[in-house]
Design a protein around this motif. Sequence first.
Motif, short mmCIF file in Angstrom:
data_model
loop_
_atom_site.label_atom_id
_atom_site.label_comp_id
_atom_site.label_asym_id
_atom_site.label_seq_id
_atom_site.Cartn_x
_atom_site.Cartn_y
_atom_site.Cartn_z
N GLU A 107 0.89 -1.26 0.13
CA GLU A 107 0.24 -0.04 0.07
C GLU A 107 0.82 1.38 0.23
OE1 GLU A 107 -2.33 -0.79 3.45
OE2 GLU A 107 -3.66 -2.32 2.41
N VAL A 108 1.81 1.40 -0.87
CA VAL A 108 2.64 2.33 -0.99
C VAL A 108 2.45 2.83 -2.57
CG1 VAL A 108 4.18 2.03 0.66
CG2 VAL A 108 4.76 0.94 -1.29
N LYS A 109 3.22 4.01 -2.99
CA LYS A 109 3.10 4.35 -4.23
C LYS A 109 4.12 3.55 -5.40
CE LYS A 109 2.27 9.46 -3.22
NZ LYS A 109 3.12 10.64 -3.32
N LYS A 110 3.86 3.38 -6.58
CA LYS A 110 4.44 2.61 -7.57
C LYS A 110 5.91 3.13 -7.57
CE LYS A 110 0.56 1.29 -10.19
NZ LYS A 110 0.03 1.62 -11.50
N SER A 111 5.92 4.71 -7.45
CA SER A 111 7.16 5.16 -7.57
C SER A 111 8.17 5.06 -6.21
CB SER A 111 7.03 6.72 -8.04
OG SER A 111 6.57 7.23 -6.62
N GLU A 112 7.76 4.64 -5.28
CA GLU A 112 8.54 4.25 -3.92
C GLU A 112 9.13 2.89 -3.86
OE1 GLU A 112 6.34 7.62 -0.98
OE2 GLU A 112 5.46 5.48 -1.31
N VAL A 113 8.70 1.95 -5.02
CA VAL A 113 9.03 0.73 -5.03
C VAL A 113 10.04 0.51 -6.40
CG1 VAL A 113 8.61 -1.71 -5.23
CG2 VAL A 113 7.02 -0.18 -4.05
N ASN A 114 11.47 0.25 -5.93
CA ASN A 114 12.45 0.14 -6.99
C ASN A 114 13.21 -1.18 -6.85
OD1 ASN A 114 11.80 2.86 -8.31
ND2 ASN A 114 12.91 3.74 -6.34
N LEU A 115 13.57 -1.58 -8.08
CA LEU A 115 14.33 -2.55 -8.12
C LEU A 115 16.10 -2.39 -7.74
CD1 LEU A 115 14.51 -5.85 -8.39
CD2 LEU A 115 15.20 -5.42 -10.75
N ASP A 116 16.45 -2.82 -6.60
CA ASP A 116 17.91 -2.10 -6.25
C ASP A 116 19.00 -3.02 -6.97
OD1 ASP A 116 19.42 0.00 -4.85
OD2 ASP A 116 19.83 -1.70 -3.37
N LYS A 117 18.66 -4.50 -6.87
CA LYS A 117 19.89 -5.47 -7.45
C LYS A 117 19.08 -6.53 -7.84
CE LYS A 117 23.49 -4.17 -4.14
NZ LYS A 117 24.45 -4.81 -3.21
N GLY A 118 19.79 -7.16 -8.91
CA GLY A 118 19.23 -8.43 -9.40
C GLY A 118 18.42 -8.12 -10.65
N GLY A 119 18.61 -7.62 -11.56
CA GLY A 119 17.66 -7.25 -12.59
C GLY A 119 17.61 -8.39 -13.48
N LYS A 120 18.47 -9.14 -13.43
CA LYS A 120 18.58 -10.48 -14.38
C LYS A 120 18.71 -11.64 -13.71
CE LYS A 120 20.46 -8.37 -18.61
NZ LYS A 120 21.39 -8.31 -19.82
N SER A 121 18.53 -11.48 -12.71
CA SER A 121 18.50 -12.87 -11.43
C SER A 121 17.26 -13.13 -11.03
CB SER A 121 19.61 -12.56 -10.54
OG SER A 121 19.57 -13.44 -9.58
N ARG A 122 17.10 -14.48 -10.48
CA ARG A 122 15.99 -14.53 -9.62
C ARG A 122 15.86 -14.09 -8.00
NH1 ARG A 122 12.37 -19.25 -11.67
NH2 ARG A 122 12.92 -19.65 -13.61
N GLU A 123 17.25 -13.97 -7.73
CA GLU A 123 17.37 -13.37 -6.35
C GLU A 123 17.43 -11.77 -6.48
OE1 GLU A 123 17.24 -15.34 -3.79
OE2 GLU A 123 17.09 -17.17 -5.20
N LYS A 124 16.56 -11.33 -5.85
CA LYS A 124 16.53 -9.73 -6.29
C LYS A 124 16.43 -9.17 -4.80
CE LYS A 124 13.92 -10.18 -10.28
NZ LYS A 124 14.90 -10.06 -11.29
N ILE A 125 16.82 -7.72 -4.89
CA ILE A 125 16.99 -6.81 -3.71
C ILE A 125 15.68 -5.55 -4.15
CG2 ILE A 125 17.71 -5.08 -2.06
CD1 ILE A 125 18.93 -7.92 -1.65
N VAL A 126 14.60 -5.49 -3.41
CA VAL A 126 13.63 -4.53 -3.90
C VAL A 126 13.87 -3.44 -2.66
CG1 VAL A 126 11.23 -3.94 -4.41
CG2 VAL A 126 12.22 -6.03 -4.97
N LYS A 127 14.03 -2.26 -3.17
CA LYS A 127 14.16 -1.02 -2.17
C LYS A 127 12.75 -0.14 -2.07
CE LYS A 127 17.42 2.54 -1.55
NZ LYS A 127 18.71 3.15 -1.94
N ILE A 128 12.29 0.05 -0.89
CA ILE A 128 11.02 0.72 -0.59
C ILE A 128 11.57 2.03 -0.12
CG2 ILE A 128 8.94 0.62 0.44
CD1 ILE A 128 9.24 -1.44 -1.31
N SER A 129 11.46 3.13 -0.78
CA SER A 129 11.75 4.39 -0.25
C SER A 129 10.61 5.17 0.44
CB SER A 129 12.04 5.31 -1.27
OG SER A 129 11.26 5.37 -2.35
N ALA A 130 9.32 4.44 0.81
CA ALA A 130 8.41 5.04 1.48
C ALA A 130 8.56 5.23 3.13
CB ALA A 130 7.11 4.35 1.11
N ALA A 131 8.05 6.09 3.65
CA ALA A 131 8.05 5.75 5.25
C ALA A 131 7.24 4.83 5.92
CB ALA A 131 7.39 7.22 5.85
N ILE A 132 7.89 3.92 6.04
CA ILE A 132 7.35 2.45 6.48
C ILE A 132 8.33 1.70 7.26
CG2 ILE A 132 7.78 1.22 4.50
CD1 ILE A 132 5.07 0.01 4.90
N THR A 133 8.21 1.04 8.10
CA THR A 133 8.94 0.48 8.96
C THR A 133 9.25 -1.16 8.43
OG1 THR A 133 7.35 -0.48 10.59
CG2 THR A 133 8.57 1.69 11.04
#
Length: 148
Positions: A107-133
């Motif tokens: 329940e955050v904006k689409k622009s606040e969710v970005n792929l940080d690492k793993g663009g061509k891999s199944r193991e990925k790191i997703v970065k959430i830049s919203a104010a959420i814990t």
Amino acid sequence: MLARVYRTVTAPRRAAAVRGRVHTMPRKESKEGKGQKKGLAQPAHPTGPVVLDKSGCVLISVHAKPGSKLNAITDVTTEAVGVAIAAPPSEGEANAELCRYLSKVLEVKKSEVNLDKGGKSREKIVKISAAITPEIVLEKLKSEASKS
């Protein structure tokens, strides 16, 4: 001419070594490192798939499963969050769908969710830049996983 330049540059070093004034390198620090205190063990890696980074953003370790019939959180383990993606793994379609799906689940904006690492891999790191814990993120991911 070259020999004269060589002699003038190295002669002072040679003379200092002969007189016993040899410069030594400082000793290396102990294995604890600069900022660590002795006796306190630092964890090798944070536990859990959801952590907070230095900049205050939430990072989620994701094990993507592209090409599924529908989007779903399949499981939440200590290593990663399993996410089935209903998009083919070509031309970044699955990555975009993963970010869209996670923004809906968290329940955050689409622009606040970005792929940080793993663009061509199944193991990925997703970065959430919203104010959420990280605790809230983990709770929402687990509740979504229990639905499916």
